[in-house]
Write a protein that holds these residues in place. Structure first.
Motif, PDB file in Angstrom:
ATOM      1  N   GLY A   1       0.622  -1.217   0.071  1.00 45.92           N
ATOM      2  CA  GLY A   1      -0.174   0.080  -0.050  1.00 45.92           C
ATOM      3  C   GLY A   1       0.687   1.196  -0.035  1.00 45.92           C
ATOM      4  N   CYS A   2       2.136   1.168  -0.213  1.00 45.22           N
ATOM      5  CA  CYS A   2       2.816   2.314  -0.037  1.00 45.22           C
ATOM      6  C   CYS A   2       3.658   2.448  -1.423  1.00 45.22           C
ATOM      7  N   TYR A   3       3.813   3.589  -2.094  1.00 45.26           N
ATOM      8  CA  TYR A   3       4.528   3.675  -3.196  1.00 45.26           C
ATOM      9  C   TYR A   3       5.807   4.210  -3.042  1.00 45.26           C
ATOM     10  N   LEU A   4       6.694   3.234  -3.789  1.00 44.81           N
ATOM     11  CA  LEU A   4       8.383   3.995  -3.812  1.00 44.81           C
ATOM     12  C   LEU A   4       8.808   4.062  -5.130  1.00 44.81           C
ATOM     13  N   MET A   5       9.682   5.195  -5.038  1.00 37.34           N
ATOM     14  CA  MET A   5      10.158   5.674  -6.238  1.00 37.34           C
ATOM     15  C   MET A   5      11.649   6.057  -6.098  1.00 37.34           C
ATOM     16  N   GLY A   6      12.334   5.858  -7.062  1.00 39.75           N
ATOM     17  CA  GLY A   6      13.852   6.334  -6.832  1.00 39.75           C
ATOM     18  C   GLY A   6      14.282   7.463  -7.631  1.00 39.75           C
ATOM     19  N   THR A   7      14.906   8.320  -7.188  1.00 38.33           N
ATOM     20  CA  THR A   7      15.192   9.510  -8.346  1.00 38.33           C
ATOM     21  C   THR A   7      17.011   9.984  -8.012  1.00 38.33           C
ATOM     22  N   TYR A   8      17.412  10.694  -8.869  1.00 33.64           N
ATOM     23  CA  TYR A   8      18.803  11.263  -8.626  1.00 33.64           C
ATOM     24  C   TYR A   8      19.020  11.831  -7.335  1.00 33.64           C
ATOM     25  N   HIS A   9      20.206  11.540  -6.714  1.00 37.02           N
ATOM     26  CA  HIS A   9      20.329  12.480  -5.606  1.00 37.02           C
ATOM     27  C   HIS A   9      21.129  13.625  -5.983  1.00 37.02           C
ATOM     28  N   PRO A  10      20.406  14.748  -5.109  1.00 33.85           N
ATOM     29  CA  PRO A  10      20.708  16.093  -5.637  1.00 33.85           C
ATOM     30  C   PRO A  10      22.038  16.383  -5.746  1.00 33.85           C
ATOM     31  N   ALA A  11      22.960  15.460  -4.923  1.00 30.58           N
ATOM     32  CA  ALA A  11      24.341  15.997  -5.286  1.00 30.58           C
ATOM     33  C   ALA A  11      24.859  15.491  -6.698  1.00 30.58           C
ATOM     34  N   ALA A  12      24.469  14.368  -7.094  1.00 28.92           N
ATOM     35  CA  ALA A  12      24.596  13.908  -8.408  1.00 28.92           C
ATOM     36  C   ALA A  12      24.243  14.872  -9.331  1.00 28.92           C
ATOM     37  N   LEU A  13      23.156  15.381  -9.192  1.00 31.15           N
ATOM     38  CA  LEU A  13      22.783  16.441 -10.164  1.00 31.15           C
ATOM     39  C   LEU A  13      23.561  17.750 -10.192  1.00 31.15           C
ATOM     40  N   LEU A  14      24.172  17.999  -8.963  1.00 24.06           N
ATOM     41  CA  LEU A  14      24.948  19.307  -8.967  1.00 24.06           C
ATOM     42  C   LEU A  14      26.356  18.710  -9.662  1.00 24.06           C
TER      43      LEU A  14
END
Ligand code: URA
Length: 197
Positions: free
Chosen positions: A149-162
């Motif tokens: 019942g919980c939705y999990l999502m992964g995205t880029y780490h902000p430090a990686a975006l920098l």
């Protein structure tokens, strides 16, 4: 289970379960609204976080706040932000598996208390710990997985975006996907009226 978030935090701040306690300045318990139903999980404190005791306060944190604002969220109001490990690994190295294991129960207690409907993993370390051991951010960012019942999502780490601004457009589309998921899950709003995006 802890009946109070304050007591949980107090105990966490005393933790000496792994050797990261020897080199830390502060334990970084987490930031945001513990009544929120959206949880962001990073890797572990960096230098600024170690010095202040606050999660995501450096340049990465400022970037994260920009993305949150873009989709109508804020750490003050409707999200909680925690980390896989609560103490800074020296020189910002990846937290070791045994450090992650020693720290895991604090995050579990945070999750039990917050009971998030959506968890967003910021970067590989969090996504591999929470979603799947072999999660690949470049391939699977922005994809929602349902678990109990919980939705999990992964995205880029902000430090990686920098470090790699070319990935910012992908990260932005992940946050837009998050906004859509929020509308789907909460119908645009929640019991406490926190999610009106
Ligand atoms: N990076 C993280 O993963 N967490 C923080 O709190 C700060 C930087």
């Amino acid at each position: 289970m802890y009946e109070s978030f304050t007591k949980l935090k107090e105990d966490c701040l005393q933790c000496r379960a792994c050797s990261l306690c020897e080199t830390r300045t502060n334990v970084v318990f987490g930031a945001g609204n513990p009544d929120a139903q959206i949880l962001f999980v990073g890797e572990g404190p960096g230098e600024n976080e170690d010095l202040t005791g606050e999660a995501f306060v450096g340049r990465g944190g400022q970037l994260l706040d920009k993305y949150l604002t873009h989709i109508g969220l804020s750490r003050e109001e409707n999200v909680y932000i925690a980390n896989i490990v609560k103490c800074r690994p020296p020189h910002n190295r990846d937290p070791k598996p045994e450090e992650q294991a020693s720290c895991e129960h604090w995050l579990r207690e945070q999750v039990k208390r917050i009971r998030p409907k959506i968890i967003v993993c910021l970067g590989r370390i969090a996504a591999q710990k929470i979603i799947r051991e072999d999660f690949r951010v470049t391939k699977e960012h922005g994809v929602f997985y349902e678990r109990k019942g919980c939705y999990l999502m992964g995205t880029y780490h902000p430090a990686a975006l920098l470090r790699n601004p070319a990935q910012k457009a992908d990260a932005l589309s992940d946050f837009i996907a998050l906004r859509e998921k929020i509308s789907e899950v909460f119908g645009g709003t929640t019991d406490n009226g926190l999610y009106s995006v």
